[in-house]
Design a protein around this motif. Structure first.
Motif, PDB file in Angstrom:
ATOM      1  N   GLY A  96      43.661  55.747  49.404  1.00  0.00           N
ATOM      2  CA  GLY A  96      44.390  55.032  50.443  1.00  0.00           C
ATOM      3  C   GLY A  96      44.173  53.532  50.424  1.00  0.00           C
ATOM      4  O   GLY A  96      45.059  52.769  50.817  1.00  0.00           O
ATOM      5  N   LEU A  97      43.011  53.090  49.993  1.00  0.00           N
ATOM      6  CA  LEU A  97      42.735  51.653  49.971  1.00  0.00           C
ATOM      7  C   LEU A  97      42.646  51.079  48.560  1.00  0.00           C
ATOM      8  O   LEU A  97      43.377  50.165  48.204  1.00  0.00           O
ATOM      9  CB  LEU A  97      41.420  51.351  50.704  1.00  0.00           C
ATOM     10  CG  LEU A  97      41.403  51.500  52.204  1.00  0.00           C
ATOM     11  CD1 LEU A  97      40.030  51.172  52.755  1.00  0.00           C
ATOM     12  CD2 LEU A  97      42.439  50.600  52.838  1.00  0.00           C
ATOM     13  N   LEU A  98      41.748  51.628  47.773  1.00  0.00           N
ATOM     14  CA  LEU A  98      41.451  51.029  46.470  1.00  0.00           C
ATOM     15  C   LEU A  98      42.607  51.187  45.488  1.00  0.00           C
ATOM     16  O   LEU A  98      43.111  50.194  44.948  1.00  0.00           O
ATOM     17  CB  LEU A  98      40.173  51.646  45.905  1.00  0.00           C
ATOM     18  CG  LEU A  98      39.558  50.962  44.710  1.00  0.00           C
ATOM     19  CD1 LEU A  98      39.169  49.534  45.059  1.00  0.00           C
ATOM     20  CD2 LEU A  98      38.341  51.725  44.229  1.00  0.00           C
ATOM     21  N   ALA A 128      34.490  41.411  50.064  1.00  0.00           N
ATOM     22  CA  ALA A 128      33.119  41.914  50.119  1.00  0.00           C
ATOM     23  C   ALA A 128      33.115  43.440  50.189  1.00  0.00           C
ATOM     24  O   ALA A 128      32.319  44.103  49.510  1.00  0.00           O
ATOM     25  CB  ALA A 128      32.380  41.332  51.319  1.00  0.00           C
ATOM     26  N   PHE A 129      34.006  44.019  50.989  1.00  0.00           N
ATOM     27  CA  PHE A 129      34.113  45.473  51.096  1.00  0.00           C
ATOM     28  C   PHE A 129      34.508  46.086  49.758  1.00  0.00           C
ATOM     29  O   PHE A 129      33.940  47.088  49.324  1.00  0.00           O
ATOM     30  CB  PHE A 129      35.125  45.856  52.180  1.00  0.00           C
ATOM     31  CG  PHE A 129      35.306  47.329  52.327  1.00  0.00           C
ATOM     32  CD1 PHE A 129      34.342  48.089  52.963  1.00  0.00           C
ATOM     33  CD2 PHE A 129      36.424  47.964  51.817  1.00  0.00           C
ATOM     34  CE1 PHE A 129      34.492  49.463  53.093  1.00  0.00           C
ATOM     35  CE2 PHE A 129      36.582  49.328  51.941  1.00  0.00           C
ATOM     36  CZ  PHE A 129      35.618  50.074  52.582  1.00  0.00           C
ATOM     37  N   LYS A 130      35.482  45.473  49.083  1.00  0.00           N
ATOM     38  CA  LYS A 130      35.924  45.971  47.783  1.00  0.00           C
ATOM     39  C   LYS A 130      34.796  45.892  46.760  1.00  0.00           C
ATOM     40  O   LYS A 130      34.589  46.830  45.984  1.00  0.00           O
ATOM     41  CB  LYS A 130      37.124  45.177  47.286  1.00  0.00           C
ATOM     42  CG  LYS A 130      37.621  45.631  45.930  1.00  0.00           C
ATOM     43  CD  LYS A 130      38.782  44.791  45.454  1.00  0.00           C
ATOM     44  CE  LYS A 130      39.211  45.223  44.057  1.00  0.00           C
ATOM     45  NZ  LYS A 130      40.291  44.389  43.553  1.00  0.00           N
ATOM     46  N   THR A 131      34.037  44.811  46.773  1.00  0.00           N
ATOM     47  CA  THR A 131      32.932  44.649  45.827  1.00  0.00           C
ATOM     48  C   THR A 131      31.872  45.722  46.041  1.00  0.00           C
ATOM     49  O   THR A 131      31.394  46.338  45.090  1.00  0.00           O
ATOM     50  CB  THR A 131      32.312  43.248  45.958  1.00  0.00           C
ATOM     51  OG1 THR A 131      33.332  42.278  45.698  1.00  0.00           O
ATOM     52  CG2 THR A 131      31.169  43.053  45.006  1.00  0.00           C
ATOM     53  N   VAL A 132      31.507  45.968  47.290  1.00  0.00           N
ATOM     54  CA  VAL A 132      30.495  46.996  47.591  1.00  0.00           C
ATOM     55  C   VAL A 132      31.010  48.377  47.198  1.00  0.00           C
ATOM     56  O   VAL A 132      30.271  49.175  46.607  1.00  0.00           O
ATOM     57  CB  VAL A 132      30.106  46.946  49.084  1.00  0.00           C
ATOM     58  CG1 VAL A 132      29.280  48.160  49.481  1.00  0.00           C
ATOM     59  CG2 VAL A 132      29.356  45.671  49.387  1.00  0.00           C
TER      60      VAL A 132
END
Length: 144
Positions: free
Chosen positions: A30-32, A52-56
């Motif tokens: 749904g997101l990535l 930052a959320f995507k990196t984590v």
């Protein structure tokens, strides 16, 4: 023969595993993979929180980190009979199965699940009533 899920406390791990699987599937598809997170976080206008959320999220499954964390927690939970470590191994394992960490996550999750649904309490850890035979709990009649 009926299955009694509450006998071995299997309902809580199953429900928690389904919730973690659903959330992880939503994060992955749904997101990535849907492209809702910024593609290039090196651009000047990229939102910092989303980057930052995507990196984590991406770092959690690079080099199978989530799977290795599940394997470590699952093995320690199994060896030490620690339910807290087993919960960590189980939930990280379910997430790792969805996020590309199949091999270590599967082993860690299964070892953790053995601790979570293992018998404990009245007949756990090899404790039986005096004179009780191993087959008594299986309702197997005596031979001869």
């Amino acid at each position: 023969m009926r299955t009694n899920l509450s006998k071995h406390d299997t309902a809580a791990p199953v429900i928690a595993g389904l919730v973690v699987a659903a959330v992880t599937l939503w994060l992955r598809h749904g997101l990535l993979e849907a492209g809702l997170l910024p593609r290039d976080c090196s651009l000047a206008g990229a939102p910092a929180a989303a980057c930052a959320f995507k990196t984590v999220l991406v770092q959690s499954f690079l080099d199978q980190r989530l799977g290795w964390a599940s394997l470590i927690a699952g093995v320690l939970g199994f060896v030490l009979s620690c339910r807290r470590l087993a919960w960590a191994g189980w939930l990280a394992g379910v997430a790792g199965l969805v996020l590309y960490s199949y091999d270590p996550a599967a082993i860690g999750a299964l070892l953790a699940l053995l601790v979570l649904v293992g018998t404990h309490g009245e007949h756990g850890q090899g404790e039986r009533e005096p004179g009780e035979q191993p087959a008594d709990g299986l309702r197997v009649g005596r031979l001869g």
